[in-house]
Design a protein around this motif. Sequence first.
Motif, PDB file in Angstrom:
ATOM      1  N   ILE A  61       0.853  -1.200   0.000  1.00  0.00           N
ATOM      2  CA  ILE A  61       0.000   0.000   0.000  1.00  0.00           C
ATOM      3  C   ILE A  61       0.883   1.242   0.000  1.00  0.00           C
ATOM      4  CG2 ILE A  61      -1.695   1.308   1.336  1.00  0.00           C
ATOM      5  CD1 ILE A  61      -2.735  -1.428   2.394  1.00  0.00           C
ATOM      6  N   ASN A  62       1.909   1.181   0.821  1.00  0.00           N
ATOM      7  CA  ASN A  62       2.834   2.305   0.918  1.00  0.00           C
ATOM      8  C   ASN A  62       3.550   2.576  -0.412  1.00  0.00           C
ATOM      9  OD1 ASN A  62       4.340   4.328   2.291  1.00  0.00           O
ATOM     10  ND2 ASN A  62       6.059   2.894   2.358  1.00  0.00           N
ATOM     11  N   ALA A  63       3.979   1.491  -1.060  1.00  0.00           N
ATOM     12  CA  ALA A  63       4.681   1.662  -2.335  1.00  0.00           C
ATOM     13  C   ALA A  63       3.745   2.193  -3.412  1.00  0.00           C
ATOM     14  CB  ALA A  63       5.293   0.328  -2.783  1.00  0.00           C
ATOM     15  N   LEU A  64       2.529   1.677  -3.446  1.00  0.00           N
ATOM     16  CA  LEU A  64       1.583   2.087  -4.480  1.00  0.00           C
ATOM     17  C   LEU A  64       1.121   3.525  -4.299  1.00  0.00           C
ATOM     18  CD1 LEU A  64      -0.835  -0.977  -4.681  1.00  0.00           C
ATOM     19  CD2 LEU A  64       0.560  -0.121  -6.567  1.00  0.00           C
ATOM     20  N   ASN A 185      20.005  -3.054 -10.094  1.00  0.00           N
ATOM     21  CA  ASN A 185      18.899  -2.657 -10.972  1.00  0.00           C
ATOM     22  C   ASN A 185      17.526  -3.005 -10.402  1.00  0.00           C
ATOM     23  OD1 ASN A 185      20.559  -1.651 -13.215  1.00  0.00           O
ATOM     24  ND2 ASN A 185      21.247  -3.781 -13.312  1.00  0.00           N
ATOM     25  N   HIS A 186      17.532  -3.553  -9.192  1.00  0.00           N
ATOM     26  CA  HIS A 186      16.282  -3.887  -8.506  1.00  0.00           C
ATOM     27  C   HIS A 186      15.360  -4.747  -9.360  1.00  0.00           C
ATOM     28  CE1 HIS A 186      17.437  -1.066  -5.427  1.00  0.00           C
ATOM     29  NE2 HIS A 186      17.749  -0.227  -6.386  1.00  0.00           N
ATOM     30  N   LYS A 187      15.934  -5.812  -9.894  1.00  0.00           N
ATOM     31  CA  LYS A 187      15.080  -6.738 -10.632  1.00  0.00           C
ATOM     32  C   LYS A 187      15.685  -8.136 -10.658  1.00  0.00           C
ATOM     33  CE  LYS A 187      16.677  -5.553 -15.243  1.00  0.00           C
ATOM     34  NZ  LYS A 187      16.242  -4.996 -16.509  1.00  0.00           N
ATOM     35  N   PRO A 188      14.874  -9.147 -11.035  1.00  0.00           N
ATOM     36  CA  PRO A 188      15.386 -10.516 -11.057  1.00  0.00           C
ATOM     37  C   PRO A 188      16.322 -10.735 -12.238  1.00  0.00           C
ATOM     38  CG  PRO A 188      13.108 -10.449 -11.849  1.00  0.00           C
ATOM     39  CD  PRO A 188      13.450  -9.056 -11.420  1.00  0.00           C
ATOM     40  N   SER A 234      10.828  -0.398  -5.224  1.00  0.00           N
ATOM     41  CA  SER A 234       9.977  -1.534  -5.567  1.00  0.00           C
ATOM     42  C   SER A 234      10.337  -2.091  -6.935  1.00  0.00           C
ATOM     43  CB  SER A 234       8.520  -1.091  -5.616  1.00  0.00           C
ATOM     44  OG  SER A 234       8.166  -0.420  -4.460  1.00  0.00           O
ATOM     45  N   TYR A 235       9.824  -3.265  -7.200  1.00  0.00           N
ATOM     46  CA  TYR A 235       9.922  -3.866  -8.530  1.00  0.00           C
ATOM     47  C   TYR A 235       8.512  -4.212  -8.996  1.00  0.00           C
ATOM     48  CZ  TYR A 235      10.442  -7.636 -11.922  1.00  0.00           C
ATOM     49  OH  TYR A 235      10.320  -8.430 -13.025  1.00  0.00           O
ATOM     50  N   ASN A 236       8.178  -3.822 -10.204  1.00  0.00           N
ATOM     51  CA  ASN A 236       6.856  -4.108 -10.806  1.00  0.00           C
ATOM     52  C   ASN A 236       5.685  -3.430 -10.096  1.00  0.00           C
ATOM     53  OD1 ASN A 236       7.297  -5.470 -13.128  1.00  0.00           O
ATOM     54  ND2 ASN A 236       6.825  -7.515 -12.345  1.00  0.00           N
ATOM     55  N   ILE A 237       5.946  -2.343  -9.376  1.00  0.00           N
ATOM     56  CA  ILE A 237       4.831  -1.705  -8.673  1.00  0.00           C
ATOM     57  C   ILE A 237       3.951  -0.934  -9.673  1.00  0.00           C
ATOM     58  CG2 ILE A 237       5.661   0.606  -7.943  1.00  0.00           C
ATOM     59  CD1 ILE A 237       4.079  -1.952  -5.595  1.00  0.00           C
ATOM     60  N   SER A 238       4.546  -0.412 -10.742  1.00  0.00           N
ATOM     61  CA  SER A 238       3.730   0.260 -11.747  1.00  0.00           C
ATOM     62  C   SER A 238       2.885  -0.764 -12.502  1.00  0.00           C
ATOM     63  CB  SER A 238       4.581   1.087 -12.718  1.00  0.00           C
ATOM     64  OG  SER A 238       5.682   0.353 -13.165  1.00  0.00           O
ATOM     65  N   LYS A 239       3.456  -1.965 -12.667  1.00  0.00           N
ATOM     66  CA  LYS A 239       2.683  -3.026 -13.309  1.00  0.00           C
ATOM     67  C   LYS A 239       1.493  -3.413 -12.428  1.00  0.00           C
ATOM     68  CE  LYS A 239       3.250  -7.604 -15.379  1.00  0.00           C
ATOM     69  NZ  LYS A 239       4.184  -8.713 -15.646  1.00  0.00           N
ATOM     70  N   LYS A 265       9.928   8.771  -6.227  1.00  0.00           N
ATOM     71  CA  LYS A 265       9.978   8.462  -7.653  1.00  0.00           C
ATOM     72  C   LYS A 265      10.454   7.045  -7.922  1.00  0.00           C
ATOM     73  CE  LYS A 265      10.217  12.374 -10.675  1.00  0.00           C
ATOM     74  NZ  LYS A 265      10.999  13.590 -10.702  1.00  0.00           N
ATOM     75  N   ASP A 266      11.444   6.579  -7.130  1.00  0.00           N
ATOM     76  CA  ASP A 266      12.031   5.273  -7.442  1.00  0.00           C
ATOM     77  C   ASP A 266      11.041   4.132  -7.267  1.00  0.00           C
ATOM     78  OD1 ASP A 266      14.016   4.951  -4.386  1.00  0.00           O
ATOM     79  OD2 ASP A 266      11.903   5.300  -4.722  1.00  0.00           O
ATOM     80  N   ARG A 267       9.940   4.388  -6.547  1.00  0.00           N
ATOM     81  CA  ARG A 267       8.926   3.349  -6.411  1.00  0.00           C
ATOM     82  C   ARG A 267       8.447   2.872  -7.779  1.00  0.00           C
ATOM     83  NH1 ARG A 267      10.227   2.784  -2.306  1.00  0.00           N
ATOM     84  NH2 ARG A 267       9.350   3.384  -0.312  1.00  0.00           N
ATOM     85  N   TYR A 268       8.352   3.787  -8.725  1.00  0.00           N
ATOM     86  CA  TYR A 268       7.764   3.443 -10.015  1.00  0.00           C
ATOM     87  C   TYR A 268       8.798   3.282 -11.121  1.00  0.00           C
ATOM     88  CZ  TYR A 268       3.046   3.805  -8.305  1.00  0.00           C
ATOM     89  OH  TYR A 268       1.877   3.561  -7.637  1.00  0.00           O
TER      90      TYR A 268
END
Length: 330
Positions: A61-64, A185-188, A234-239, A265-268
Motif C-alpha cells: 500500500i505504501n509503495a503504491l 537494478n532492482h530486478k530478477p 519496488s519492482y513491478n509496482i507500476s505493473k 519516484k524510485d517506487r515506479y
Amino acid sequence: MDVTSILETLNKSLSQRDKDYLRGLTESQKEKILKWLEESKNAKANILVTGATGCGKSSTINALFGMEKAVVGTGADPMTMDIDKYDLGNLVIWDSPGLGDSPEKDELHKKGIIQTLEEKDAQGNLLIDVVLVILDGSSRDMGTSYGLITDVIVPHLGKNPEKRLLVGINQADMAMKGKHWDDVNHKPDAELGVFLAEKERSVRQRIKEGCGLSIETLSYAAGYKEEGKPQEPSYNISKLLYYIVDLIPNNKRLAVVSQKNKNKKDRYTYDDGKKDYDIEINNKMVPDYIEDITTGAAIGAALGSVIPGVGTAVGGAIGGVCGLLKSIFW
Ligand SMILES: Nc1nc2c(ncn2[C@@H]2O[C@H](COP(=O)(O)OP(=O)(O)OP(=O)(O)O)[C@@H](O)[C@H]2O)c(=O)[nH]1
Ligand SMILES: [Mg+2]
C-alpha cells in the motif's frame, strides 16, 4: 496545483491537431466525455488488500500510494473486524489480515473479510471494487492463501468475480532465498525471472482448479524496509497499479491514479519492461468507449499530465479538464 496552472498544463499537453480533432467530435460524443468526467469527479474507489501476516500488505500500500497522507481509521466494527481502513478521500483502502494466524483469529478475519465484501455503497452496489490478495513469494506454503481465495473471497465477489480479484506475489526478491536478485537494478536475473513466471502460472492454475476462475497473477516486490530507513525501491509496482486500474470501473480510475505515490519516484522506476506501465496507466484512465472515438487519445494525454499523484485535489483537476474541454468543444 491551482486551477489556473492545471489549465495551463492541460492546454500545453494538447497539440493543435488534438484540439481540432476534439472540436470535430459529434455532440453526443462530447456529452459522453463530459458525463464520464463529471461522474469521475466525486467517484470513490474501494480496494481491499488481504493476505497472510507479514506478506507485505502495508509495504505494498505504501509503495503504491504512499501512506504519509493517510488517515488511519478502523473498520465498521473494530472490536470484531480488525481491519485497518485508509481513507484517502477519493480512494479507500481496506487492509485486512489474511488467514493462518490461529483458528480463532482466522474465524475473525474471515468474518471481517466477508462483511467487507458484502458492504454496499449508497447506490446499492457492492462497495469493494477490487480485492488484491497478496501472497508471500518467498514462502512455499500457499495452501492457506488458496483456501482464503477459493472458500472465503470468491463466493462473495458478486456477479463478475474475474473483474474484481487480483493476486500479487510479493517479495519477488526473496523467491529464491535472495539469490538471483540484481540489487543494483532492482530486478530478477534471467533465472529468477523464469522461476517467477512459473510461480505466477502455477498460482493461476491452482486457482482455476480450485474455483474455475481465470484470475490475473503477477509477481512484484514492494521493497524491504529496515527500521528507521526508507523503504527499498519496488519492482513491478507500476505493473501492479496497471493491473489494478484495469479492473477498476471506468468512472473510478481517475480516483485511483490520482493517489499514485509520486513522492518517491524510485517506487515506479523498476519493472519487467514488457510495457511502459506508466503510459499504459495513463491510457487506461480513459474509458474504452471514449478511446475508440478519439484516436489520438488526446484526452488521455491531458489527463496524464495532471491526474497521477494529484491526490485529493482530483476533483478540481477534473473540473479543470472539463473546463478546458468545453472551451475547445464549443
Ligand atoms: N525482501 C522484501 N521484504 C519485504 C517486501 N515487502 C515487504 N517486506 C518486508 O516484510 C515484512 C512485513 O511487511 P509488512 O508490509 O509489514 O507486511 P503486512 O502484510 O502488512 O504485515 P501485517 O500487517 O503484520 O500482517 C517487513 O519487514 C517488510 O519490510 C519485499 O518486497 N521484499
Ligand atoms: Mg500491515
